[in-house]
Scaffold this motif. Structure first.
Motif, PDB file in Angstrom:
ATOM      1  N   GLN B   2       0.838  -1.193   0.000  1.00 47.27           N
ATOM      2  CA  GLN B   2       0.000   0.000   0.000  1.00 47.27           C
ATOM      3  C   GLN B   2       0.873   1.243   0.000  1.00 47.27           C
ATOM      4  O   GLN B   2       1.899   1.303   0.663  1.00 47.27           O
ATOM      5  N   LEU B   4       0.782   5.740  -0.011  1.00 48.35           N
ATOM      6  CA  LEU B   4       0.010   6.946   0.190  1.00 48.35           C
ATOM      7  C   LEU B   4      -0.098   7.698  -1.126  1.00 48.35           C
ATOM      8  O   LEU B   4       0.753   7.578  -1.990  1.00 48.35           O
ATOM      9  N   CYS B  23       0.068  14.655   1.227  1.00 49.10           N
ATOM     10  CA  CYS B  23      -0.193  13.221   1.166  1.00 49.10           C
ATOM     11  C   CYS B  23      -1.544  12.928   1.777  1.00 49.10           C
ATOM     12  O   CYS B  23      -1.902  13.521   2.808  1.00 49.10           O
ATOM     13  N   SER B  25      -4.483   9.622   2.629  1.00 47.86           N
ATOM     14  CA  SER B  25      -4.652   8.189   2.789  1.00 47.86           C
ATOM     15  C   SER B  25      -6.120   7.894   3.056  1.00 47.86           C
ATOM     16  O   SER B  25      -6.858   8.751   3.553  1.00 47.86           O
ATOM     17  N   LYS B  70      -5.591  11.418   8.371  1.00 52.01           N
ATOM     18  CA  LYS B  70      -5.484  10.741   7.082  1.00 52.01           C
ATOM     19  C   LYS B  70      -4.691  11.566   6.068  1.00 52.01           C
ATOM     20  O   LYS B  70      -4.635  11.203   4.890  1.00 52.01           O
ATOM     21  N   THR B 101       4.635   3.260   5.568  1.00 50.88           N
ATOM     22  CA  THR B 101       3.979   3.283   4.264  1.00 50.88           C
ATOM     23  C   THR B 101       4.406   4.575   3.588  1.00 50.88           C
ATOM     24  O   THR B 101       4.211   5.654   4.155  1.00 50.88           O
TER      25      THR B 101
END
Lengths: 120, 112
Positions: B2, B4, B23, B25, B70, B101
């Motif tokens: 996964q 971002l 970024c 998510s 997020k 990540t």
């Protein structure tokens, strides 16, 4: 600061030979280190988590017999690329985890300078 | 694995301009990190963020941890030629064993 040394920075080898890359945390102890692979113009791809005194945890699709990891001390992890082939040519980067002493939070990965592997 | 969603992918700016990248998510992170990578080198930590809403500066760099946990952004003010490089965001979860990540990276070019 937190210093992580990676050696060698650049290696050329013949197909079929093995290459060892070292990752050392110079000013802190690291029970956990990580090995990444990076292709040109791409992000870092985690290969495995190296745990001092125990077996490494490999990510899905990474061959453990191909990429041998040893973490024999709190400051040194090694990655050995066995029987290297041209498709193994890449930029390999290690990181060492500096922990805060708490179970969660403020555990930071500090990275080495990377190793450029070229297999002829 | 996964990744971002990091944007923009690349930026071409003039020296002295301000830069912003972010970024996002679909899931929550407990820690956000921003790294810079120069060609042929490993990533260097710029800023680490630990709390939702946290705003942290490091010289001309400012980063924020989004309220929803997020997302995160990084601003660079008054860019200089040595700001050239690839900037990566990275998220960390408490349940991930300190694994990161990474975003796809933002390639920054600064024209003198």
């Amino acid at each position: 600061g937190a210093v992580v040394s990676q050696h060698p920075s650049w290696v050329i080898c013949k197909s079929g030979t093995s290459v060892k890359i070292e990752c050392r945390s110079l000013d802190f102890q690291a029970t956990t280190m990580f090995w990444y692979r990076q292709f040109p113009k791409q992000s870092l791809m985690l290969m495995a988590t190296s745990n001092e005194g125990s077996k490494a945890t490999y990510e899905q699709g990474v061959e453990k017999d191909k990429f041998l990891i040893n973490h024999a001390s709190l400051t040194l992890s090694t990655l050995t690329v066995t029987s290297a082939h041209p498709e193994d040519s890449s930029f390999y980067i290690c990181s060492a985890l500096r922990t805060s002493g708490r179970k969660y939070g403020k555990n930071i990965q500090y990275f080495g300078a990377g190793t450029r592997l070229s297999v002829l | 694995g996964q990744q971002l969603n990091q944007s923009p992918q690349s930026m071409f700016i003039q020296e002295g301009e301000d830069v912003s990248m972010n970024c996002t998510s679909s899931s929550i992170f407990n820690t956000w990190l921003w790294y810079k990578q120069d060609p042929g080198e490993g990533p260097v930590l710029l800023i680490a963020l630990y709390k939702a809403g946290e705003l942290t500066s490091n010289g001309r760099l400012t980063a924020q941890f989004g309220i929803t946990r997020k997302d995160s952004f990084l601003n660079i003010s008054a860019s200089i030629p040595s700001d050239v490089g690839i900037y990566f965001c990275a998220g960390q979860r408490e349940t991930s064993g300190s694994r990161l990540t990474f975003g796809e990276g933002t390639q920054l070019t600064v024209n003198p």
